[in-house]
Design a protein around this motif. Structure first.
Motif, PDB file in Angstrom:
ATOM      1  N   LEU A 111      -5.471 -12.213  13.101  1.00  0.00           N
ATOM      2  CA  LEU A 111      -5.970 -11.874  14.439  1.00  0.00           C
ATOM      3  C   LEU A 111      -6.054 -10.365  14.612  1.00  0.00           C
ATOM      4  O   LEU A 111      -5.308  -9.616  13.973  1.00  0.00           O
ATOM      5  CB  LEU A 111      -5.033 -12.434  15.510  1.00  0.00           C
ATOM      6  CG  LEU A 111      -4.861 -13.944  15.571  1.00  0.00           C
ATOM      7  CD1 LEU A 111      -3.919 -14.308  16.711  1.00  0.00           C
ATOM      8  CD2 LEU A 111      -6.199 -14.633  15.753  1.00  0.00           C
ATOM      9  N   GLN A 115      -4.647  -8.870  20.138  1.00  0.00           N
ATOM     10  CA  GLN A 115      -4.387 -10.285  20.425  1.00  0.00           C
ATOM     11  C   GLN A 115      -3.031 -10.703  19.851  1.00  0.00           C
ATOM     12  O   GLN A 115      -2.236 -11.385  20.510  1.00  0.00           O
ATOM     13  CB  GLN A 115      -5.490 -11.169  19.848  1.00  0.00           C
ATOM     14  CG  GLN A 115      -6.804 -11.054  20.570  1.00  0.00           C
ATOM     15  CD  GLN A 115      -7.898 -11.876  19.913  1.00  0.00           C
ATOM     16  OE1 GLN A 115      -7.638 -12.712  19.042  1.00  0.00           O
ATOM     17  NE2 GLN A 115      -9.141 -11.646  20.324  1.00  0.00           N
ATOM     18  N   ARG A 116      -2.770 -10.287  18.628  1.00  0.00           N
ATOM     19  CA  ARG A 116      -1.502 -10.629  17.976  1.00  0.00           C
ATOM     20  C   ARG A 116      -0.325 -10.089  18.786  1.00  0.00           C
ATOM     21  O   ARG A 116       0.650 -10.793  19.035  1.00  0.00           O
ATOM     22  CB  ARG A 116      -1.489 -10.069  16.551  1.00  0.00           C
ATOM     23  CG  ARG A 116      -0.239 -10.399  15.778  1.00  0.00           C
ATOM     24  CD  ARG A 116      -0.308  -9.950  14.315  1.00  0.00           C
ATOM     25  NE  ARG A 116      -0.610  -8.552  14.162  1.00  0.00           N
ATOM     26  CZ  ARG A 116      -1.743  -8.059  13.621  1.00  0.00           C
ATOM     27  NH1 ARG A 116      -2.663  -8.857  13.166  1.00  0.00           N
ATOM     28  NH2 ARG A 116      -1.932  -6.765  13.527  1.00  0.00           N
ATOM     29  N   GLY A 150      -6.692 -15.084  21.749  1.00  0.00           N
ATOM     30  CA  GLY A 150      -5.760 -15.218  20.634  1.00  0.00           C
ATOM     31  C   GLY A 150      -5.344 -16.652  20.401  1.00  0.00           C
ATOM     32  O   GLY A 150      -5.282 -17.119  19.264  1.00  0.00           O
TER      33      GLY A 150
END
Length: 173
Positions: A111, A115-116, A150
Motif C-alpha cells: 500500500l 494509507q498504510r 486502504g
C-alpha cells in the motif's frame, strides 16, 4: 571544496586508502570492531551523497571526522538505550506472528505509505480518526479517505470482500 566531477573515483581511492586505518582507530575508540566497521561504512555512505556537490579539499580528514561523529552518535544511542532498559521492565518475548498476521503485514507493504500509516495507527494501535488527524496534521476527511481506500486495497490484496465493520453507520430516519 575541491575539484568537482570525480567524487566516485575519489571516494574509491579514499576507501582503499582510509578504510583499514579508520576501522582500526574506531575499534580502539569504541572497543568493538563491528561498531567501528558500521560507523566507518556509514561515514562513507554519507560521503556518497555529500561529495556530489563537490569533493572536500581533504577527503581523508572529512571521512575521519564523519566516522568519529558516527561512532559518537552510535555510542550515545546505545547508552540511551541502556538507560531506558534500566528504567522500563522487560516486556518479555514478542509472540511469533500468526500466518494471517504475516499475510496482513505482507499486504500492507504493497500500500502507499499514507494509507498504510493510517491503517496501522487506526486498526493496530486503536487510535481514533481525530487523534490520527491531529498527530499527522492531516484533515479528518483525508484520514477517513486513506482508511477507506486502504481497507479496499487490503481486501483486494488479501482476496477478501471489503469489510463493512469500519464503515460509518448512517442513522436511520
Amino acid at each position: 571544496m575541491g575539484v568537482e566531477g570525480e567524487p566516485d573515483r575519489t571516494l574509491r581511492e579514499a576507501w582503499l586508502r582510509s578504510y583499514p586505518a579508520l576501522v582500526g582507530a574506531l575499534t580502539a575508540l569504541t572497543g568493538s570492531r563491528a561498531e567501528a566497521e558500521d560507523a566507518t561504512q556509514e561515514a562513507f555512505a554519507r560521503a556518497v551523497t555529500a561529495w556530489r556537490s563537490g569533493v572536500p579539499d581533504n577527503p581523508d580528514a572529512w571521512l575521519r571526522t564523519a566516522a568519529v561523529n558516527r561512532a559518537r552518535s552510535r555510542f550515545r544511542r546505545r547508552r540511551r538505550g541502556q538507560e531506558l532498559s534500566r528504567l522500563i521492565p522487560d516486556p518479555g518475548p514478542v509472540p511469533a506472528p500468526t500466518p494471517d498476521r504475516v499475510d496482513l503485514l505482507t499486504a500492507l507493504r504493497h500500500l502507499p505509505s499514507a494509507q498504510r500509516e493510517a491503517l496501522v495507527l487506526h486498526h493496530l494501535l486503536d487510535m481514533p480518526v481525530e487523534e490520527i488527524s491531529r498527530d499527522l496534521r492531516t484533515p479528518v476527511g483525508t484520514v477517513k479517505a486513506r482508511l477507506s481506500r486502504g481497507r479496499a486495497a487490503l481486501a483486494a490484496l488479501l482476496g477478501e470482500e471489503p469489510s463493512t465493520v469500519d464503515r460509518p453507520e448512517v442513522p436511520h430516519a
